[in-house]
Design an enzyme around this catalytic site. Sequence first.
Site, short mmCIF file in Angstrom:
data_model
loop_
_atom_site.label_atom_id
_atom_site.label_comp_id
_atom_site.label_asym_id
_atom_site.label_seq_id
_atom_site.Cartn_x
_atom_site.Cartn_y
_atom_site.Cartn_z
N ARG A 19 0.80 -1.16 0.00
CA ARG A 19 0.08 0.02 -0.09
C ARG A 19 0.91 1.50 0.15
O ARG A 19 0.69 2.17 -0.88
CB ARG A 19 -1.25 -0.04 1.21
N ASN A 37 -6.40 -2.89 1.14
CA ASN A 37 -6.29 -4.47 1.56
C ASN A 37 -7.69 -5.17 1.36
O ASN A 37 -8.50 -4.62 2.10
CB ASN A 37 -5.63 -4.80 2.48
#
Length: 744
Positions: A19, A37
Amino acid sequence: MQTAGIIIVRGIVQGVGFRPFVFSKAIEFGINGTVTNFGSEVEIRASGARFSDFLREVSHGPPMSRIDTVEVRPLTGNIRTGFFIEPSREGFLSGMIPPDIATCEACIHDIDQEGSRYEGYWATSCVNCGPRYSIIRKLPYDRERTSMVAFPMCPACEEEYADPHSRRHHAQTIACRECGPGLRLLDPDGNEVRTTNPVMESASLLDQGHILAIRGIGGFHLVCTERSSGELKRRLGRTEQPLAIMVRPDILDQIVRVTQDDKEMLNGPERPIAVMAKRDPSSHLEISNLHTLGCMLPYTGLHHLLFHYLKNPLLIMTSANMPGYPMVTDIDQAMAKMNRDVDYFLTHDRLIINRCDDSVVRDEHIIRLSRGIAPKRTKIDLGKRTILGVGPELNSNATIYKDGFTVTSPHVGNVRNPQTFSYLQETIENLGRLLGAEYDVIAHDAHPQFLSTRFAHRLAKETGAELVAVQHHRAHIAATTIKPCIGIAIDGVGYGDDGTVWGGEIFAGQVPDYERIGHLEVVPMPGGDLATRFPERMLYGILPEDGVLDLLATRGWTDIELGVLTKQLGRKVNVSYTSSTGRVLDAVSALLGLCRERTYDGEPAMKLESAACLGTPTPWDLEFITTGGAEVLSTRALCREAFRQLNRISVDDEKRGIYDIAASFQYNLARGIATIATNAAGERGLRDIALSGGVAINSAIRNTIKDEIVKSGCNYVVNREYPLGDGCISFGQCVSAAMVKRPS
Ligand SMILES: [Zn+2]
Ligand SMILES: [Zn+2]
């Protein structure tokens, strides 16, 4: 040109800094959108003029990621300006989190850096390093689903966590001295030792010769300096077994011969124990009386700090559990089990959710698949059904196949005792939950009495899954190649088709249909399992001659004991039969007086190998017998020749004579096995000869077989991604079960 889309990235994309990586690329390319996620996947909603550049970069992923697929879907609706990391959502489980990763150079620098927030902090980590598998309960990978949940971030950590320019931007394991897991030094009664620096105090205690139990990433280690290694072995009652060591990097080259491959593994994110040849075979005998030493380099902040304070450049570092038993993870359990063996406990307060032993490698092969390497994920098409392989009995682990990938658990141990058995079940549960697996097929060993077999039956009953039994040595070959081949499985013991104990097998065919076309001579094991523990019994089983009885008499066997042994064999009472390669090596090790009682797994054969590497092999005549359509190498003939040579050794140079016999025996046994395989390959027009089994860990035997195969013009096939020993069985069970033809 496309300027927007939803990008779904699958694979090992969580716990690897994906990320923050996407975030930094979005800023770089002026992309608006979000990253999150989603289940085990990463979902990116992105919009911007340089979308395709962004997509290309994102598709490479950060260094620790392993990307399976990148899918782009159309994006509808509005996107607000800016780029945001959004909270995780539950979703499809197609991927996996990575194994635990050794502390990276940048974090070590932070630990050493005077005035840094992380100075001297043992659990320093970042998006590129630190524990992963050992601390996770559930996906998606976020702090609240790991054992870091117990440590709320302090303001400084929160700030760094939110800072896109930091290496710890969205690092789920971020922690510092203020907020993270702490260390405590305890005496055997559980009283805390007063000190401001438990690591410095521990180093000083170690230098003084004390034995410590230290709680690491995946469980407890027993730790001491070389000077105390004899004492540690005595306390554990394991006087013969070699111990693993952790060494300061600058002295590694001085004590062992390090190959390029060893160097890469030892310094890589895996940081396993590498078994390497000693520079001087007679050095460090207290640690290992073999010609090898198992070494690892510091792999956590705690290890680095210990060596920073220590005067000694090497530490004994061995798992605190009994061999074959699960790692001890919990301090109360550790104190209950070890307070007699250990002078102090250095422990931390971060829960170990999934225990993990150290991995072991040797000569570019994996011996034990565990920390840093497992969970081991392999891309392989085994069809649409989800399969569980529960493994064998010894050196066990488990493998799950789902949607084009197998995932193999870390090493579990010997599933003979209830503790290890419940650890196996726990491992299967945890791995199954992380993968969201529901089994269509459960594969198990052919042995009906194994606890793992019974577990497979019970689970199949509960879930309605189909059961497939896979013979042990065929699983070895299936784990090596799925192409048509000649397969050599040289091993300890495994349950054979005919109910005898196999372990020196040569097959022809393609998974799952392997025909047994050759094997080692079937010989009796007087006393069954006793012949494994006392290899002189095995020797007499192979060579039931008066000369052998005379030899045993000179070694202290009484007339009564010899009488029982001969009667047992004569009347075939409590005698099992085996074609095991391991048992033959045991017998010769006993014959040469190298090992008379096996006190740990593989001891007689390992001592034979250590003696053999000092000797020079010569070719002996090989004897083959054809029985029941199979070609059989006479191990009796080889043992008889070894015995004949032993009786002719010159007294002046007895040691050299023994080394030469050991070397010749291994060489001729390997040559005999290879001969059966290469002849069969020629007759059947097969090109590939696969090798697997615990005995293949022996470098001399493996290399002789390899040389003979190459000389014959065939291809030598091994699987370097999985252990040669039984750590490959659960994977082989999955492969084999997937290939079984189903009635349509
Ligand atoms: Zn790091
Ligand atoms: Zn903090």
